[in-house]
Enzyme design. Structure first.
Site, PDB file in Angstrom:
ATOM      1  N   ASP A 217      -8.452   0.302   8.946  1.00  0.00           N
ATOM      2  CA  ASP A 217      -9.167   1.455   9.682  1.00  0.00           C
ATOM      3  C   ASP A 217      -9.485   1.079  11.051  1.00  0.00           C
ATOM      4  O   ASP A 217     -10.242  -0.087  11.289  1.00  0.00           O
ATOM      5  CB  ASP A 217     -10.301   2.023   8.959  1.00  0.00           C
ATOM      6  CG  ASP A 217     -10.013   2.575   7.614  1.00  0.00           C
ATOM      7  OD1 ASP A 217      -8.935   3.287   7.546  1.00  0.00           O
ATOM      8  OD2 ASP A 217     -10.896   2.221   6.720  1.00  0.00           O
TER       9      ASP A 217
ATOM     10  N   ARG B  74      -7.010   0.083  -3.733  1.00  0.00           N
ATOM     11  CA  ARG B  74      -6.116  -0.115  -2.827  1.00  0.00           C
ATOM     12  C   ARG B  74      -5.643  -1.643  -2.806  1.00  0.00           C
ATOM     13  O   ARG B  74      -6.699  -2.224  -2.616  1.00  0.00           O
ATOM     14  CB  ARG B  74      -6.323   0.814  -1.666  1.00  0.00           C
ATOM     15  CG  ARG B  74      -7.582   0.304  -0.864  1.00  0.00           C
ATOM     16  CD  ARG B  74      -7.952   1.281   0.032  1.00  0.00           C
ATOM     17  NE  ARG B  74      -8.273   2.715  -0.555  1.00  0.00           N
ATOM     18  CZ  ARG B  74      -8.445   3.973   0.088  1.00  0.00           C
ATOM     19  NH1 ARG B  74      -8.330   3.997   1.311  1.00  0.00           N
ATOM     20  NH2 ARG B  74      -8.396   5.014  -0.828  1.00  0.00           N
TER      21      ARG B  74
ATOM     22  N   ASP C  90      -6.600  -1.861   3.022  1.00  0.00           N
ATOM     23  CA  ASP C  90      -6.914  -0.654   3.786  1.00  0.00           C
ATOM     24  C   ASP C  90      -7.354  -1.352   5.054  1.00  0.00           C
ATOM     25  O   ASP C  90      -8.209  -2.084   5.385  1.00  0.00           O
ATOM     26  CB  ASP C  90      -8.110   0.073   3.222  1.00  0.00           C
ATOM     27  CG  ASP C  90      -8.551   1.480   3.765  1.00  0.00           C
ATOM     28  OD1 ASP C  90      -7.636   1.987   4.406  1.00  0.00           O
ATOM     29  OD2 ASP C  90      -9.552   1.963   3.558  1.00  0.00           O
TER      30      ASP C  90
ATOM     31  N   ARG D 286       0.898  -0.972  -0.074  1.00  0.00           N
ATOM     32  CA  ARG D 286      -0.108   0.025  -0.039  1.00  0.00           C
ATOM     33  C   ARG D 286       0.821   1.150  -0.067  1.00  0.00           C
ATOM     34  O   ARG D 286       1.902   1.440   0.739  1.00  0.00           O
ATOM     35  CB  ARG D 286      -0.728  -0.004   1.320  1.00  0.00           C
ATOM     36  CG  ARG D 286      -1.813   1.267   1.839  1.00  0.00           C
ATOM     37  CD  ARG D 286      -2.825   1.558   0.886  1.00  0.00           C
ATOM     38  NE  ARG D 286      -3.473   2.736   0.845  1.00  0.00           N
ATOM     39  CZ  ARG D 286      -4.400   3.068   1.926  1.00  0.00           C
ATOM     40  NH1 ARG D 286      -4.932   2.069   2.518  1.00  0.00           N
ATOM     41  NH2 ARG D 286      -5.044   4.214   1.930  1.00  0.00           N
TER      42      ARG D 286
END
Length: 199
Positions: free
Chosen positions: A113, A108, A111, A98
């Site tokens: 989060d 992407r 990811d 990434r």
């Protein structure tokens, strides 16, 4: 009050905190990327991976022409302070290739989060908790509901079950009918062992 007020300069806490993580990928074999990231979450220091959702295929949000995403959610118990946890998640993303170029909602490789960190509301450079878009994102809320109770309070946002009722779920489809990790999490078990643990 945010944790930066409560724990200035600390990278670990005295007691573990319940944390929910969102995972997503739509490049370079997304399902493989997400499954590998789950294994890496299980190895985080000062942490235990407690539950993992089903994997979901979801329609992309953002620039047109992207491939579908694979999304999931995980529940951790961690003694890592928020910024320290964020640094570990960025390390995992970087290991997967990434590169953060400032593009919002673009395709992407991976990811990760922080969706919810205990009962905290945090506004700092590079870190907002709860995740600011989660209340409107079915690809976040549906996997989260696999590993969180319906009455989970998202700090400053609302109750998970109520957020789900208001969210359009089109374009979110589970991969397969069931997942042993989800069943384990519903029974309060830890579906994936961890080499991290608490020191």
């Amino acid at each position: 009050m945010t944790l930066i007020d409560s724990f200035p300069g600390r990278s670990t806490l005295d007691a573990p905190v319940a944390v929910w993580i969102g995972l997503g990928s739509n490049l370079q074999e997304p399902e493989r990327q997400v499954r590998a990231a789950i294994e890496e979450l299980a190895a985080l220091p000062e942490s235990r991976l407690r539950a993992v959702s089903r994997l979901y295929r979801t329609a992309p949000v953002g620039p047109p022409g992207q491939p579908d995403y694979i999304n999931a959610a995980a529940r951790l118990e961690t003694r890592l302070a928020p910024q320290a946890l964020l640094a570990e998640l960025h390390r995992i993303e970087l290991a997967h290739g990434r590169r953060r170029d400032g593009t919002r909602w673009g395709p992407r490789i991976l990811d990760l989060d922080i969706l919810i960190y205990g009962e905290q509301r945090i506004e700092e450079p590079g870190l907002t908790i709860p995740h600011p878009e989660m209340a409107r994102r079915a690809f976040v809320l549906v996997p989260l509901a696999d590993v969180a109770p319906p009455d989970l309070a998202v700090p400053g946002v609302g109750i998970l079950a109520e957020l789900l009722e208001r969210c359009e779920r089109d374009g979110v489809e589970p991969l397969g009918d069931s997942d042993p990790a989800v069943e384990a999490s519903r029974n309060g078990a830890s579906p994936i062992g961890t080499s991290g643990g608490y020191s």
